[in-house]
Design a protein around this motif. Structure first.
Motif, PDB file in Angstrom:
ATOM      1  N   ALA A  14     -11.185  29.607   0.155  1.00  0.00           N
ATOM      2  CA  ALA A  14     -10.734  29.704  -1.230  1.00  0.00           C
ATOM      3  C   ALA A  14      -9.810  30.892  -1.415  1.00  0.00           C
ATOM      4  O   ALA A  14      -8.814  30.824  -2.146  1.00  0.00           O
ATOM      5  N   TYR A  17      -6.550  29.985   0.234  1.00  0.00           N
ATOM      6  CA  TYR A  17      -5.857  29.008  -0.615  1.00  0.00           C
ATOM      7  C   TYR A  17      -5.193  29.707  -1.804  1.00  0.00           C
ATOM      8  O   TYR A  17      -4.035  29.424  -2.150  1.00  0.00           O
ATOM      9  N   ALA A  18      -5.912  30.649  -2.434  1.00  0.00           N
ATOM     10  CA  ALA A  18      -5.352  31.356  -3.583  1.00  0.00           C
ATOM     11  C   ALA A  18      -4.141  32.199  -3.172  1.00  0.00           C
ATOM     12  O   ALA A  18      -3.115  32.228  -3.875  1.00  0.00           O
ATOM     13  N   MET A 263     -10.650  23.473  -9.198  1.00  0.00           N
ATOM     14  CA  MET A 263      -9.663  24.048  -8.284  1.00  0.00           C
ATOM     15  C   MET A 263      -8.747  22.922  -7.810  1.00  0.00           C
ATOM     16  O   MET A 263      -8.935  22.362  -6.716  1.00  0.00           O
ATOM     17  N   PHE A 266      -7.410  22.055  -4.005  1.00  0.00           N
ATOM     18  CA  PHE A 266      -8.197  22.721  -2.970  1.00  0.00           C
ATOM     19  C   PHE A 266      -8.677  21.736  -1.909  1.00  0.00           C
ATOM     20  O   PHE A 266      -8.670  22.040  -0.698  1.00  0.00           O
ATOM     21  N   THR A 334     -17.100  29.767  -4.701  1.00  0.00           N
ATOM     22  CA  THR A 334     -15.742  29.475  -4.231  1.00  0.00           C
ATOM     23  C   THR A 334     -14.734  29.632  -5.364  1.00  0.00           C
ATOM     24  O   THR A 334     -13.669  30.252  -5.209  1.00  0.00           O
ATOM     25  N   TYR A 335     -15.067  29.098  -6.496  1.00  0.00           N
ATOM     26  CA  TYR A 335     -14.169  29.195  -7.655  1.00  0.00           C
ATOM     27  C   TYR A 335     -13.987  30.652  -8.073  1.00  0.00           C
ATOM     28  O   TYR A 335     -12.889  31.091  -8.402  1.00  0.00           O
ATOM     29  N   TYR A 338     -11.620  32.465  -5.797  1.00  0.00           N
ATOM     30  CA  TYR A 338     -10.264  32.070  -6.201  1.00  0.00           C
ATOM     31  C   TYR A 338      -9.802  32.896  -7.408  1.00  0.00           C
ATOM     32  O   TYR A 338      -8.678  33.429  -7.445  1.00  0.00           O
ATOM     33  N   TYR A 342      -6.702  35.925  -7.806  1.00  0.00           N
ATOM     34  CA  TYR A 342      -5.691  35.840  -8.857  1.00  0.00           C
ATOM     35  C   TYR A 342      -5.740  37.074  -9.761  1.00  0.00           C
ATOM     36  O   TYR A 342      -4.714  37.500 -10.298  1.00  0.00           O
TER      37      TYR A 342
END
Length: 835
Positions: A14, A17-18, A263, A266, A334-335, A338, A342
């Motif tokens: 995560a 990915y972010a 997400m 994702f 996970t969220y 993320y 950010y």
């Protein structure tokens, strides 16, 4: 590979990915590429601290307090997942004001900015959990619970807070057992035995999943089943940590999880994983080996492969089955990972887009990308020289503190300054805003773990917790959506003893916990209309509990009515004696010229008979619904009429005594018609005056007696000033005693027919009745009090009638030969009277 858990690897992905999204977004950090370093804590506080010190010192073997890198490039730390590991990290990073954003640490202690000034988190604090979990337990009616906690500071603090909340909800924590990943088997067996031996059916777990996994294996081995587990927010649903059989034991589990957002993209990012693109990414290669049950070619950098010895090509395609390894049904941590990335990106973007005159430094100056330090305060030439030297970081900070031109509120770390003030709007639409404690708004979902026959798992949201809802409505839950473990189709009870039915209240048992109690029936006049009531309540004055004492019914208005069996019986007796008295009057009128009627003043006998007739009619005023007029007449009419009766008896007694005792000349003048009349009038007048004064000063009136404590409202006459009633009764008693004494003295007068004996016996009956009346009257209430008085009136009146007049009627009607002057008066007394 056993220690590699894909569920935790998902959190790392995560972050990747972010960062990839941010680097591909031209509006966020343009011309700057974010990078990252990853340190694995391995669930160990020691390794977590080692990783932090490595970041700070910049060396593989960290030197605490020293920075051995010329240009520190780390802007902040994302992590840790667990509170127990985040605590030591936050203490160290807080010394240097190094920003740390956790995506899973929920312990409330981390909100204390005096201890942890640089700690923030994108997941809510568990402070609200300590309200949510006890309320949830209370909604299911569970009052007899056990507790499993991790053997660390997080578990102990959670135990104190949750236990206090459960007790506040009326529950009891029967046992508290500690667990840990590193516990020896013998210690876990003791925990399993405590759970087996307890009657508790619900167990609250304040521990992370890694510690719970080892306990579940032991419980499975010892066949300890049939328990419902309630997990706190620090437990992350991670089936991959458990064996298939141990995981099925958690079917029906209820837990609280922080609310998460979506997400988008994702899942597609996960599908594009390719270990060949990053040969140095050990975690990607470990995942590939676990997913495809093969081993990568570069064996020197990896632990020995387990399972089949097939060699991975690195070009295998992830199918939907492989995607299930990521357990995408729960993206909680996970969220929030993320969101943490950010947040850092947004803070750095704001820092680098600072305009001169609007910055946080002296005169509103800004910094440059090259000069950014995690702990930076002021970018001047002196600071740049210091930051290039390899001296202790603590000494650098002390130098900055001695700069006299630096205001105290600007001694905070520059990046931390922007992170704390960040207002991040994610692509999903959610906003991340930190409060003064570095926390975000709290919101929890209540989830139910549902495990099916094919071992597939679904986390169903069955409720939510909103701390800002009105008190008592914070927790909402849909009980019908919950699937319990096999064998339980409805909510499992977990109480010390069965609850008390309505109509009963709980009474604590001596020496037992508050949740163990006896059920005691509500006292007279009280009710309880709910199960497990802690106290009974009094009904309103106009109501009374029903037979079960679970509700209040309106009281019936009670009075001595003619329709009541008791009132009907007394009315019948009053009517009978009235008719009997009338018959006696008729007999006396018909035989008014006979000696026995003329003896002892014929007119006085008629007055007494009329008074007795009124005495027998007096009860009719006492029977029936009390009104204003009847209340005025009841006692006063009774007192006046009875005074006439008693004074008439007294007059008759005086006449008898005078007739037989008067031998001296001139004594016959006392035998005239005026003497008995004066006696009756004078004696009655005193009673009339008492009654008149009563009616004038404190007249009786009808009222509803609501304080009798009985099931009925008594409609009765308030007698006003009670002194008048006792004066009236006392005066009647005085007349009766005087009459009795006079009659008793004259009981042995000569003559075949001696009326003094009859009067003595009648007054003996009269006095006995009224002496018995006093205690009976004072010990009764309501209509029975009236019945006692009416009974006394009828009995005393009947005594006078029967003892004085029935013997005369017997002579008149049955033995007329004795109704002669010769027979009634002794011979010597007859000759004396003839002369």
């Amino acid at each position: 590979m056993r220690s590699f858990h894909i569920r935790y690897y998902r959190d790392v992905l995560a972050m990747v990915y972010a960062i990839e999204e941010i680097n591909n977004t031209p509006d966020l950090l343009p011309n700057i590429t974010l990078g990252f370093r990853i340190f694995d804590s391995c669930m160990s506080e020691v390794k977590a601290i080692h990783g932090v010190l490595t970041l700070l010192s910049g060396t593989r073997d960290p030197t605490p307090g020293y920075s051995c890198q010329r240009e520190p490039f780390v802007a902040g730390v994302v992590g840790e997942l667990m509170s127990s590991l985040s605590l030591p990290m936050a203490r160290i990073l807080g010394i240097y004001k190094f920003p740390q954003i956790s995506y899973g640490a929920m312990i409330a202690t981390l909100s204390d900015k005096r201890q942890f000034p640089s700690f923030l988190r994108t997941i809510p604090s568990n402070a609200f959990q300590n309200v949510a979990l006890p309320r949830l337990i209370g909604l299911f009616g569970w009052t007899w619970v056990g507790m499993i906690i991790s053997d660390d500071d997080v578990g102990e603090q959670g135990r104190r807070d949750l236990e206090a909340g459960i007790k506040e909800q009326g529950g009891c924590v029967v046992f508290t057992q500690k667990i840990h990943l590193l516990y020896p088997r013998d210690k876990l067996l003791l925990v399993a035995e405590v759970i087996r031996a307890s009657t508790v059916n619900v167990i609250v777990v304040q521990s992370t999943e890694v510690h719970v996994a080892v306990l579940m294996e032991v419980l499975l081995e010892q066949n300890v089943t049939g328990k419902v587990f309630i997990f706190s927010v620090i437990f992350i649903i991670t089936p991959g940590l458990f064996s298939s059989a141990a995981w099925r034991m958690l079917n029906g589990t209820i837990g609280i999880a922080a609310s998460t957002g979506n997400m988008p993209g994702f899942k597609d990012f996960l599908r594009r994983l390719d270990p060949s693109r990053a040969p140095s990414d050990n975690m990607a290669r470990l995942f590939w080996e676990k997913a495809f049950q093969c081993r990568m070619r570069n064996e020197t950098e990896l632990p020995p492969a387990q399972g089949p010895q097939a060699v991975c090509s690195g070009r295998e395609v992830l199918s939907e089955g492989h995607m299930s390894l990521f357990e995408l049904y729960d993206l909680t941590s996970t969220y929030h990972t993320y969101a943490a990335v950010y947040t850092f990106a947004s803070a750095l973007n704001k820092l680098l887009s600072c305009q001169p005159g609007e910055g946080p430094f002296v005169n509103g100056s800004c910094t440059s990308a090259e000069a950014v330090q995690p702990w930076q305060v002021i970018p001047d030439a002196r600071a740049r020289e210091i930051e290039k030297s390899s001296v202790p970081l603590m000494n650098k900070w002390k130098v900055f503190q001695t700069i006299p031109s630096l205001p105290s509120h600007r001694r905070w770390d520059l990046v931390l300054h922007y992170v704390k003030g960040a207002q991040v709007k994610l692509k999903t639409g959610e906003n991340i805003v930190f409060d003064e404690n570095g926390d975000v708004d709290a919101a929890y979902d209540i989830i139910n773990v549902q495990i099916f026959q094919d071992d597939s798992t679904e986390l169903v949201k069955v409720g939510k917790f909103d701390p800002w809802a009105p008190r008592g409505q914070e927790v909402t839950i849909n009980k019908s959506a919950i699937l319990w473990s096999s064998g339980y189709s409805q909510v499992l009870r977990s109480v010390c003893n069965d609850g008390c039915r309505p109509g009963y209240r709980k009474a604590s048992k001596e020496g037992e916990p508050a949740c163990c109690f006896d059920c005691v029936a509500c006292s007279s006049g009280e009710f309880s209309n709910e199960t497990d009531a802690s106290a009974c309540f009094k009904c309103p004055d106009t109501h009374w509990p029903n037979e079960k004492r679970d509700a209040c019914n309106p009281k019936e208005i009670e009075f001595l009515s003619y329709g009541d069996p008791l009132g009907l019986t007394l009315t019948a007796f009053a009517t009978f004696f009235t008719l009997l008295t009338t018959s006696v009057v008729c007999v006396f009128i018909k035989h008014r010229n006979t000696p026995i009627v003329k003896a002892n003043n014929r007119d006085l006998s008629f007055v007494l008979l009329l008074a007795l007739m009124l005495c027998f009619l007096c009860p009719l005023v006492f029977i029936g619904r009390p009104g204003r007029l009847t209340c005025l007449l009841r006692q006063t009419l009774f007192g006046a009429v009875f005074s006439i009766s008693i004074s008439s008896v007294l007059a008759k007694t005086v006449i008898v005594v005078s007739a037989f005792k008067s031998t001296a000349p001139g004594t016959k003048r006392w035998l005239g018609n005026r003497t008995p009349a004066w006696i009756v009038l004078s004696c009655t007048l005193v009673q009339v005056l008492i009654c008149a004064l009563w009616l004038l000063t404190s007249p009786p009136y009808p009222e509803l007696n609501l304080t009798s404590g009985q099931a009925n409202i008594i409609l009765e006459c308030n007698e006003g000033e009670g002194l008048f009633f006792y004066c009236m009764m006392g005066y009647m008693g005085l007349l009766a005693m005087v009459s009795f004494v006079v009659a008793f003295v004259s009981r042995n007068l000569p003559g075949r027919y001696n009326e003094a004996k009859l009067i003595t016996f009648s007054l003996l009956v009269f006095v006995s009745v009224w002496i018995s009346f006093i205690p009976a009257y004072l010990s009764t209430r309501g209509k029975y009090m009236l019945a006692v008085e009416v009974f006394a009136i009828l009995c005393s009146s009947a005594g006078l009638l029967c003892c004085i007049f029935l013997p005369k009627c017997y002579v008149i009607l049955i033995r007329p030969e004795q109704n002669t002057r010769k027979h009634l008066v002794p011979k010597g007394r007859l000759n004396e009277m003839a002369h």
